[in-house]
Design a protein around this motif. Structure first.
Motif, PDB file in Angstrom:
ATOM      1  N   GLY A  71       1.082  -1.125  -0.244  1.00 55.28           N
ATOM      2  CA  GLY A  71      -0.312   0.214  -0.317  1.00 55.28           C
ATOM      3  C   GLY A  71       0.539   1.233  -0.042  1.00 55.28           C
ATOM      4  N   SER A  72       0.206   2.452   0.277  1.00 59.64           N
ATOM      5  CA  SER A  72       0.827   3.669   0.271  1.00 59.64           C
ATOM      6  C   SER A  72       0.210   5.008   1.055  1.00 59.64           C
ATOM      7  N   LEU A  73       1.341   6.004   1.338  1.00 60.19           N
ATOM      8  CA  LEU A  73       0.897   6.166   2.332  1.00 60.19           C
ATOM      9  C   LEU A  73      -0.466   7.256   1.824  1.00 60.19           C
ATOM     10  N   ARG A  74      -1.132   8.194   2.417  1.00 56.74           N
ATOM     11  CA  ARG A  74      -1.563   9.136   1.879  1.00 56.74           C
ATOM     12  C   ARG A  74      -1.406  10.580   1.817  1.00 56.74           C
ATOM     13  N   ARG A  75      -2.022  11.687   0.981  1.00 53.67           N
ATOM     14  CA  ARG A  75      -1.866  12.651   1.792  1.00 53.67           C
ATOM     15  C   ARG A  75      -2.103  12.982   1.910  1.00 53.67           C
ATOM     16  N   SER A  76      -2.577  14.176   3.085  1.00 54.54           N
ATOM     17  CA  SER A  76      -3.687  14.561   3.407  1.00 54.54           C
ATOM     18  C   SER A  76      -3.521  15.718   4.722  1.00 54.54           C
ATOM     19  N   LEU A  77      -1.649  16.186   4.628  1.00 57.53           N
ATOM     20  CA  LEU A  77      -1.389  17.207   5.390  1.00 57.53           C
ATOM     21  C   LEU A  77      -1.588  18.671   4.603  1.00 57.53           C
ATOM     22  N   GLY A  78      -2.004  20.133   4.909  1.00 61.73           N
ATOM     23  CA  GLY A  78      -1.801  20.874   4.360  1.00 61.73           C
ATOM     24  C   GLY A  78      -0.711  21.643   6.021  1.00 61.73           C
ATOM     25  N   MET A  79      -0.370  22.787   5.738  1.00 62.46           N
ATOM     26  CA  MET A  79       0.536  23.301   6.455  1.00 62.46           C
ATOM     27  C   MET A  79       0.272  23.476   7.219  1.00 62.46           C
ATOM     28  N   TRP A  80      -1.052  23.650   7.787  1.00 62.51           N
ATOM     29  CA  TRP A  80      -0.923  24.530   9.151  1.00 62.51           C
ATOM     30  C   TRP A  80      -1.173  23.129  10.298  1.00 62.51           C
ATOM     31  N   GLN A  81      -1.608  22.039   9.837  1.00 57.85           N
ATOM     32  CA  GLN A  81      -1.624  20.602  10.144  1.00 57.85           C
ATOM     33  C   GLN A  81       0.207  20.097  10.589  1.00 57.85           C
ATOM     34  N   LEU A  82       1.100  20.278   9.938  1.00 56.07           N
ATOM     35  CA  LEU A  82       2.504  20.153   9.672  1.00 56.07           C
ATOM     36  C   LEU A  82       2.720  21.420  10.565  1.00 56.07           C
ATOM     37  N   THR A  83       2.595  21.512  10.289  1.00 58.60           N
ATOM     38  CA  THR A  83       2.936  23.340  11.723  1.00 58.60           C
ATOM     39  C   THR A  83       2.978  22.929  13.552  1.00 58.60           C
ATOM     40  N   MET A  84       1.238  22.296  12.546  1.00 57.07           N
ATOM     41  CA  MET A  84       1.231  22.018  14.684  1.00 57.07           C
ATOM     42  C   MET A  84       1.935  21.031  15.553  1.00 57.07           C
ATOM     43  N   ILE A  85       2.049  19.433  13.616  1.00 60.92           N
ATOM     44  CA  ILE A  85       2.934  18.912  14.259  1.00 60.92           C
ATOM     45  C   ILE A  85       4.293  18.686  15.056  1.00 60.92           C
ATOM     46  N   GLU A 112       3.095  12.693   3.563  1.00 59.62           N
ATOM     47  CA  GLU A 112       1.586  12.726   3.314  1.00 59.62           C
ATOM     48  C   GLU A 112       1.577  14.214   3.451  1.00 59.62           C
ATOM     49  N   ALA A 113       2.518  15.111   3.377  1.00 58.58           N
ATOM     50  CA  ALA A 113       1.511  16.548   2.270  1.00 58.58           C
ATOM     51  C   ALA A 113       1.418  16.819   1.494  1.00 58.58           C
ATOM     52  N   LYS A 114       0.338  17.148   1.610  1.00 54.79           N
ATOM     53  CA  LYS A 114      -0.447  17.974   0.266  1.00 54.79           C
ATOM     54  C   LYS A 114       0.278  18.550  -0.903  1.00 54.79           C
ATOM     55  N   ASP A 115       1.337  20.039  -0.301  1.00 62.48           N
ATOM     56  CA  ASP A 115       1.885  20.429  -1.238  1.00 62.48           C
ATOM     57  C   ASP A 115       3.403  20.337  -0.378  1.00 62.48           C
ATOM     58  N   PRO A 116       4.024  19.397  -0.613  1.00 64.43           N
ATOM     59  CA  PRO A 116       5.701  19.209   0.656  1.00 64.43           C
ATOM     60  C   PRO A 116       6.828  20.246   0.027  1.00 64.43           C
ATOM     61  N   LYS A 117       6.591  20.326  -0.832  1.00 75.43           N
ATOM     62  CA  LYS A 117       7.989  21.416  -1.159  1.00 75.43           C
ATOM     63  C   LYS A 117       8.091  23.041  -1.114  1.00 75.43           C
ATOM     64  N   ARG A 118       6.321  23.585  -1.321  1.00 75.63           N
ATOM     65  CA  ARG A 118       5.923  24.941  -0.410  1.00 75.63           C
ATOM     66  C   ARG A 118       5.888  24.769   1.162  1.00 75.63           C
ATOM     67  N   ASP A 119       4.871  24.049   1.202  1.00 75.63           N
ATOM     68  CA  ASP A 119       4.779  23.569   2.965  1.00 75.63           C
ATOM     69  C   ASP A 119       5.702  23.512   4.121  1.00 75.63           C
ATOM     70  N   LYS A 132      -4.812  -0.879   4.248  1.00 80.20           N
ATOM     71  CA  LYS A 132      -5.795   0.158   3.099  1.00 80.20           C
ATOM     72  C   LYS A 132      -6.147   0.997   3.470  1.00 80.20           C
ATOM     73  N   LYS A 133      -6.066   1.805   4.673  1.00 79.53           N
ATOM     74  CA  LYS A 133      -6.486   2.715   5.275  1.00 79.53           C
ATOM     75  C   LYS A 133      -4.729   3.614   5.108  1.00 79.53           C
ATOM     76  N   GLY A 134      -3.965   3.801   5.001  1.00 81.49           N
ATOM     77  CA  GLY A 134      -2.764   4.434   4.634  1.00 81.49           C
ATOM     78  C   GLY A 134      -1.823   4.174   5.703  1.00 81.49           C
ATOM     79  N   VAL A 135      -2.194   3.053   6.464  1.00 78.43           N
ATOM     80  CA  VAL A 135      -1.241   3.579   7.894  1.00 78.43           C
ATOM     81  C   VAL A 135      -0.081   2.158   7.989  1.00 78.43           C
ATOM     82  N   PRO A 136       1.015   3.005   8.961  1.00 79.14           N
ATOM     83  CA  PRO A 136       2.061   1.684   8.585  1.00 79.14           C
ATOM     84  C   PRO A 136       1.795   0.734  10.000  1.00 79.14           C
ATOM     85  N   VAL A 137       0.819  -0.651  10.350  1.00 77.27           N
ATOM     86  CA  VAL A 137      -0.076  -0.801  11.043  1.00 77.27           C
ATOM     87  C   VAL A 137       0.904  -0.924  11.832  1.00 77.27           C
ATOM     88  N   SER A 138       1.995  -2.558  11.520  1.00 73.32           N
ATOM     89  CA  SER A 138       3.420  -3.349  12.145  1.00 73.32           C
ATOM     90  C   SER A 138       3.976  -2.111  12.661  1.00 73.32           C
TER      91      SER A 138
END
Length: 554
Positions: free
Chosen positions: A49-63, A272-279, A376-382
């Motif tokens: 499977g693959s990771l999903r791009r779902s994080l914006g700049m604000w969420q990345l900053t909060m991380i 998992e960032a939507k626009d990693p180069k910018r954000d 399938k949810k894009g999570v590395p469970v193990s």
């Protein structure tokens, strides 16, 4: 990825887009590099499977804020003030400046190589596999062990909250780290790690949403502390300002650097960032600015409200200050609740970063494949479960101070490598497009037949500061660090060096020509079959039609 000036012919040896790197000789095998283009192309891909791009700049900053804000103020402050006294404010500034120069390098590389591996991947693209492995091994110390170090202090504030609300506390032997105040097994530390594991298993987007809420709560709690504790400031508490001299300030700064390790957490979310180069560059710099301002403000008010020599052994110092200043327990209860949420946020985001670094290392074959398996949810469970259980047990069984110092030196070493990586990439790939550049990038100086930017000045300063901070740590910390490195090298030579994807691909490319040659030799040794004669073919065709009835004429 490249400018027009960066034609394929200009790529440095071992940096071609095909990924087939020179592997002749032991030294070449150690220094094989993974091309930047390939690192970016493989972004998000895992086993199954693959990771999903779902994080914006604000969420990345909060991380990044979530991984940083809280550790130094809520937990480590009690360990740093006895070393520096009221000058701990300067220690925070020194640690912040050290982090700033490294943050500039992180921002440039995160915008150029937006992948989950953070400094491990940056080193793989610039310094070679053995250096990348060492960096990744340091990141395991930085992220994985810091999760445990932060979780250790959670039980102290949880007890403050429980005592102020329901009048019941967890027994000391279950709430304190082993060897501290009668502690045997730190149960709350284990519980907070497992709780964060449950959030991470829900997905990156859901975890980021929960983290944003927790970050908001702890910022409000710290600002409230500043407002209340300000009324208890006594001028005499700032004297002597530097009781243990510059050595104490420097030592405290090295310890407090542990408080800044989270600013690079956003770089682990590159896939998992939507626009990693910018954000990513924006998130890294903005988070460091916000965190440093809050650290300095809270530290200055805390040492003004309570004499510096009373901080010794206090892992819940801010709650104690609130109680002393107001004379009422409910303020301390409110702050304790904020600290419980703040530390949980740090554990959540740092644990996230650790799983993504191991994900990248596993994809490269340097650690087992189970760490790169994606649901399938894009999570590395193990990956998440293994890391969480390990960190939880470590948090419950190892004292805080040793963990914090060991994490600091591992972090400083990884940051030093990131600064070197920026310098190397500037000279080997000068025309590569960069969404963010460290200051002075527009100034160019002669270099051979061309010119190069003066950008390496800031990374060089960042490297020097990291080395200086490393040598400010005590001998025991160095012994632990060198022992950790020795174990890492043994694992690399016993497993990683042979199982590396680049090693397997190189072995396959060497085996393919040999197999082709062997097949050709066998074919040459066998007599060639004579082609069928035309006459024979015609007779066979005639025989096959013999006896068939011709259609009747109408």
């Amino acid at each position: 990825m490249l400018d027009k000036a960066a034609a394929p012919a200009a790529a440095t040896p071992g940096d071609d887009k095909s990924g087939r790197l020179p592997t002749s000789g032991f030294g070449a095998r150690l220094m094989r590099r993974k091309p930047v283009e390939r690192l970016v192309a493989e972004g998000g891909q895992g086993e199954g499977g693959s990771l999903r791009r779902s994080l914006g700049m604000w969420q990345l900053t909060m991380i990044s804020i979530g991984a940083t804000l809280g550790t130094g103020i809520f937990v480590v402050l009690g360990s740093a003030v006895p070393d520096a006294g009221p000058a701990v404010v300067i220690s925070f500034v020194i640690a912040g400046l050290t982090a700033l120069f490294s943050a500039l390098s992180y921002a440039e590389l995160a915008g150029t190589i937006p992948v989950s591996g953070s400094s491990y991947s940056y080193a793989y693209a610039t310094l070679g596999e053995i250096v990348a492995w060492i960096c990744g091994w340091c990141l395991i110390l930085e992220y994985g062990v810091s999760v445990a170090a932060v979780a250790v202090g959670w039980g102290q504030y949880l007890n403050e909250l429980l005592e102020g609300t329901i009048g019941v506390t967890i027994p000391d032997w279950l709430a304190n780290p082993p060897g501290s105040d009668g502690g045997v097994f730190n149960l709350p530390a284990l519980l907070v790690v497992l709780l964060c594991m449950a959030f991470l298993l829900g997905g990156a987007k859901e975890s980021a949403r929960a983290n944003t809420i927790m970050v908001g709560v702890k910022i409000v709690a710290l600002l409230l502390f500043c407002a209340v504790a300000f009324t208890g400031i006594r001028a005499g508490n700032y004297s002597p300002f530097m009781p243990l001299g510059l050595g104490g300030v420097s030592a405290a700064g090295a310890t407090l650097f542990f408080s800044y390790i989270g600013f690079d957490a956003a770089s682990t979310a590159g896939e998992e960032a939507k626009d990693p180069k910018r954000d990513l560059p924006k998130a890294i710099m903005l988070s460091l600015l916000i965190v440093t301002a809050l650290y300095v403000l809270v530290a200055a008010i805390a040492v003004g409200a309570m004499p510096w020599d009373k901080f010794e052994g206090s892992e819940a110092a801010l709650a104690g200050i609130m109680k002393d200043v107001t004379g009422h327990g409910y303020w301390a209860v409110f702050l304790a609740a904020g600290a419980v949420i703040a530390i949980a946020s740090v554990v959540l985001t740092v644990l996230y970063g650790q799983t993504r670094i191991l994900f990248a290392m596993s994809r490269d074959g340097l650690v087992p494949k189970t760490f790169s398996k994606v649901s399938k949810k894009g999570v590395p469970v193990s990956n998440t479960v293994i890391v969480s259980v390990f960190c939880g047990v470590l948090a419950a069984a190892v004292p805080l101070a040793q963990l914090a110092d060991a994490t600091s030196i591992g972090t400083l070493f990884a940051f030093a490598l990131v600064n070197v990586a920026v310098i190397v990439l500037r000279f080997t790939r000068p025309a590569m497009k960069r969404s963010f550049q460290v200051p002075l990038s527009g100034v160019r100086v002669p270099f051979g037949d061309t010119t190069v930017p003066l950008a390496p000045v800031f990374p060089a300063v960042g490297f020097a500061l990291c080395v200086y901070m490393m040598f400010s740590l005590d001998v025991v910390t160095w012994e632990v660090f060198l022992g950790w490195m020795l174990v890492g090298l043994v694992i690399y030579f016993a497993y990683g060096m042979r199982s590396s994807r680049l090693a397997r691909e190189a072995a396959g490319s060497q085996a393919a020509p040999a197999a082709t040659s062997e097949a050709g030799a066998k074919a040459a040794a066998q007599p060639a079959k004579a082609p069928a004669k035309p006459a024979a073919k015609a007779s066979a065709a005639k025989a096959s039609t013999k006896g068939r009835k011709r259609p009747a004429k109408k």
